[in-house]
Design a protein around this motif. Structure first.
Motif, PDB file in Angstrom:
ATOM      1  N   GLY A 144       0.842  -1.207   0.000  1.00 37.24           N
ATOM      2  CA  GLY A 144       0.000   0.000   0.000  1.00 37.24           C
ATOM      3  C   GLY A 144       0.865   1.241   0.000  1.00 37.24           C
ATOM      4  N   ASP A 153      -2.097  -1.900   5.270  1.00 26.26           N
ATOM      5  CA  ASP A 153      -2.612  -1.081   4.165  1.00 26.26           C
ATOM      6  C   ASP A 153      -2.359  -1.705   2.785  1.00 26.26           C
ATOM      7  OD1 ASP A 153       0.092  -0.712   3.843  1.00 26.26           O
ATOM      8  OD2 ASP A 153      -0.080   1.425   3.381  1.00 26.26           O
ATOM      9  N   LEU A 155      -2.875  -3.650  -0.717  1.00 28.15           N
ATOM     10  CA  LEU A 155      -3.994  -3.651  -1.664  1.00 28.15           C
ATOM     11  C   LEU A 155      -4.186  -5.065  -2.205  1.00 28.15           C
ATOM     12  CD1 LEU A 155      -5.990  -2.301  -3.708  1.00 28.15           C
ATOM     13  CD2 LEU A 155      -3.998  -1.882  -5.167  1.00 28.15           C
ATOM     14  N   TYR A 246      -6.695   1.484  -4.436  1.00 31.61           N
ATOM     15  CA  TYR A 246      -6.563   1.550  -2.988  1.00 31.61           C
ATOM     16  C   TYR A 246      -7.762   2.284  -2.377  1.00 31.61           C
ATOM     17  CZ  TYR A 246      -4.561   2.327   1.595  1.00 31.61           C
ATOM     18  OH  TYR A 246      -4.362   2.334   2.940  1.00 31.61           O
ATOM     19  N   GLU A 250     -10.525   0.842   0.221  1.00 32.38           N
ATOM     20  CA  GLU A 250     -10.751   1.463   1.525  1.00 32.38           C
ATOM     21  C   GLU A 250     -12.192   1.940   1.674  1.00 32.38           C
ATOM     22  OE1 GLU A 250      -8.314   1.306   4.045  1.00 32.38           O
ATOM     23  OE2 GLU A 250      -7.779  -0.052   2.428  1.00 32.38           O
TER      24      GLU A 250
END
Ligand code: CU
Length: 261
Positions: A144, A153, A155, A246, A250
């Protein structure tokens, strides 16, 4: 009638090298030949392929023509007398053992540099992406925003591999279940994914575009549909794509402190 059988068999055997050569001559024009090569080392690999094809092709044609000639000339119906039997030739056997051994040794040395480029001289860099093969899909994990794999984080995507063009790419290849094989035909890359191992795979694309990512190891009933794609884009496009993916990922996560629905 007997002579007819001799002619028939010899011509049938002659058809093998003739049709064999014809198939290779026609194949490129009907597009059943090597797929377009877009990788840095592809031409080296193709060069080796053509070299070995020429070498084995010449031997193939020569032996097939000899076979035809012997069937034609030594046909029983036109033989002048009984065949003479011999007990082989020691010299000949030594010669036809040594020649292929020397050829194989030469090939082993001749291909060493290409092999080192594609399998040993790994670029010093963090993995661009982790690819985890499983029955029957390619799971992708990109670092990420922190640039590190294996952090919260990261992806996650499936089958839709995007990579930057004109730069080294390092894939960390794993398998979740059985043997698979990570195959990018246009990059001339093929590497087994082995359960329990992290295998580095690297390449560099010279052209942007969308190409096949397929599994080249029969891995179960759904092997045929284990198909993804790899898209090579410029570095700014790649960064923008990563950011967009991303944000999409999220957006589906609950906000901090918000209860799960
Ligand atoms: Cu597979």
């Amino acid at each position: 009638m007997k002579r007819f059988a001799g002619i028939f068999w010899s011509l049938l055997f002659l058809a093998v090298p003739v049709l064999g050569v014809a198939v290779f001559a026609v194949a490129p024009s009907i597009d059943v030949w090597l797929p377009k090569d877009v990788s840095e080392h592809g031409s080296q690999i193709d060069g080796l392929f053509y070299f070995i094809l020429a070498l084995t092709g010449v031997v193939f044609i020569a032996t097939e023509l000899l076979l035809f000639w012997f069937i034609w000339k030594y046909d029983e119906s036109i033989a002048k007398g009984p065949a003479t039997y011999i007990h082989g030739s020691h010299t000949l056997e030594v010669v036809w053992t040594i020649i292929p051994a020397v050829v194989l040794l030469f090939l082993a040395i001749y291909q060493m540099n290409t092999w080192a480029d594609v399998k040993m001289r790994r670029p010093v860099m963090a993995p661009t992406v982790e690819v985890v093969a499983r029955q029957f899909e390619w799971r992708l994990r990109y670092p990420g925003r922190d640039g590190q794999l294996g952090t919260p984080d990261d992806l996650f995507l499936v089958n839709d591999l995007h990579l930057p063009v004109d730069e080294d790419v390092l894939v960390q290849l794993k398998s979740m279940d059985v043997l698979h094989s990570f195959f990018l035909p246009n990059l001339r890359v093929k590497q087994d994914a082995v359960p329990g191992m992290k295998i580095p795979v690297w390449f560099k694309a010279k052209e942007t575009g969308e190409y096949d990512l397929v599994c080249a190891e029969l891995c179960g009933w759904g092997h045929y549909k284990m198909k993804g794609r790899v898209t090579f884009v410029t570095r700014p496009e790649f960064d923008a794509w990563l950011e967009r993916m991303y944000l999409e990922q999220e957006a589906t996560q609950p906000e901090n402190g918000e209860a799960m629905p």
